[in-house]
Design a protein around this motif. Structure first.
Motif, PDB file in Angstrom:
ATOM      1  N   GLY A  99       0.819  -1.205   0.000  1.00 48.55           N
ATOM      2  CA  GLY A  99       0.000   0.000   0.000  1.00 48.55           C
ATOM      3  C   GLY A  99       0.850   1.251   0.000  1.00 48.55           C
ATOM      4  O   GLY A  99       2.062   1.201   0.248  1.00 48.55           O
ATOM      5  N   PRO A 100       0.226   2.403  -0.251  1.00 47.65           N
ATOM      6  CA  PRO A 100       0.989   3.646  -0.373  1.00 47.65           C
ATOM      7  C   PRO A 100       1.587   4.160   0.940  1.00 47.65           C
ATOM      8  O   PRO A 100       2.495   4.979   0.916  1.00 47.65           O
ATOM      9  CB  PRO A 100      -0.026   4.642  -0.945  1.00 47.65           C
TER      10      PRO A 100
ATOM     11  N   ARG B  77       6.603   5.579 -11.228  1.00 48.49           N
ATOM     12  CA  ARG B  77       5.724   4.489 -10.784  1.00 48.49           C
ATOM     13  C   ARG B  77       5.963   4.084  -9.340  1.00 48.49           C
ATOM     14  O   ARG B  77       5.111   3.448  -8.728  1.00 48.49           O
ATOM     15  CB  ARG B  77       5.863   3.313 -11.720  1.00 48.49           C
ATOM     16  N   LEU B  78       7.139   4.405  -8.808  1.00 50.98           N
ATOM     17  CA  LEU B  78       7.407   4.192  -7.397  1.00 50.98           C
ATOM     18  C   LEU B  78       8.415   5.214  -6.919  1.00 50.98           C
ATOM     19  O   LEU B  78       8.936   5.997  -7.698  1.00 50.98           O
ATOM     20  CB  LEU B  78       7.855   2.758  -7.093  1.00 50.98           C
TER      21      LEU B  78
ATOM     22  N   GLY C 158      13.468   7.127   5.288  1.00 51.60           N
ATOM     23  CA  GLY C 158      12.067   7.518   5.318  1.00 51.60           C
ATOM     24  C   GLY C 158      11.690   8.682   4.436  1.00 51.60           C
ATOM     25  O   GLY C 158      10.532   9.084   4.389  1.00 51.60           O
ATOM     26  N   LYS C 159      12.648   9.229   3.686  1.00 54.32           N
ATOM     27  CA  LYS C 159      12.372  10.380   2.828  1.00 54.32           C
ATOM     28  C   LYS C 159      12.656  10.021   1.378  1.00 54.32           C
ATOM     29  O   LYS C 159      13.567   9.239   1.094  1.00 54.32           O
ATOM     30  CB  LYS C 159      13.243  11.561   3.248  1.00 54.32           C
TER      31      LYS C 159
ATOM     32  N   LEU D  39       5.161   2.854  -3.260  1.00 52.62           N
ATOM     33  CA  LEU D  39       4.308   3.614  -4.174  1.00 52.62           C
ATOM     34  C   LEU D  39       4.375   5.086  -3.822  1.00 52.62           C
ATOM     35  O   LEU D  39       4.622   5.452  -2.667  1.00 52.62           O
ATOM     36  CB  LEU D  39       2.860   3.120  -4.047  1.00 52.62           C
ATOM     37  N   PRO D  40       4.136   5.948  -4.812  1.00 50.24           N
ATOM     38  CA  PRO D  40       4.092   7.390  -4.510  1.00 50.24           C
ATOM     39  C   PRO D  40       2.989   7.675  -3.497  1.00 50.24           C
ATOM     40  O   PRO D  40       1.915   7.072  -3.545  1.00 50.24           O
ATOM     41  CB  PRO D  40       3.775   8.033  -5.867  1.00 50.24           C
ATOM     42  N   ARG D  41       3.270   8.561  -2.575  1.00 46.70           N
ATOM     43  CA  ARG D  41       2.311   8.925  -1.531  1.00 46.70           C
ATOM     44  C   ARG D  41       1.605  10.230  -1.894  1.00 46.70           C
ATOM     45  O   ARG D  41       2.178  11.096  -2.541  1.00 46.70           O
ATOM     46  CB  ARG D  41       3.024   9.097  -0.196  1.00 46.70           C
TER      47      ARG D  41
END
Length: 90
Positions: free
Chosen positions: A19-20, A63-64, A70-71, A86-88
């Protein structure tokens, strides 16, 4: 190219499952790819370079995202331990 690449598809599937809000470790993708090919327990190590290359290509394509500490990280300029997700929306 990436749409029919089995390593890229493995990475995207694992990211979709996470999931994102979460990311995955590249070793998880390498292990899943090796398992799908019914390779031995240590074969995943031989796929890590390919996983990194596909992760960079997928990040360049939007796409990701590659994460360091974490950044989001620049896919063309990162080192060391990383995760992919995945992109947030935030």
């Amino acid at each position: 190219m990436l749409d029919d690449d089995p390593i890229a598809q493995t990475i995207l599937a694992l990211c979709a499952d996470a999931g994102p809000a979460r990311s995955i470790c590249p070793t998880d993708a390498a292990k899943a790819f090796a398992r799908a090919r019914e390779q031995d327990d240590l074969a995943w190590r031989g796929h890590l370079t390919q996983v990194r290359a596909r992760a960079i290509a997928l990040a360049r394509a939007g796409r990701l995202v590659i994460y360091r500490k974490g950044k989001p990280a620049d896919p063309d300029d990162f080192r060391g331990v990383y995760r992919v997700g995945l992109p947030r929306a935030d």
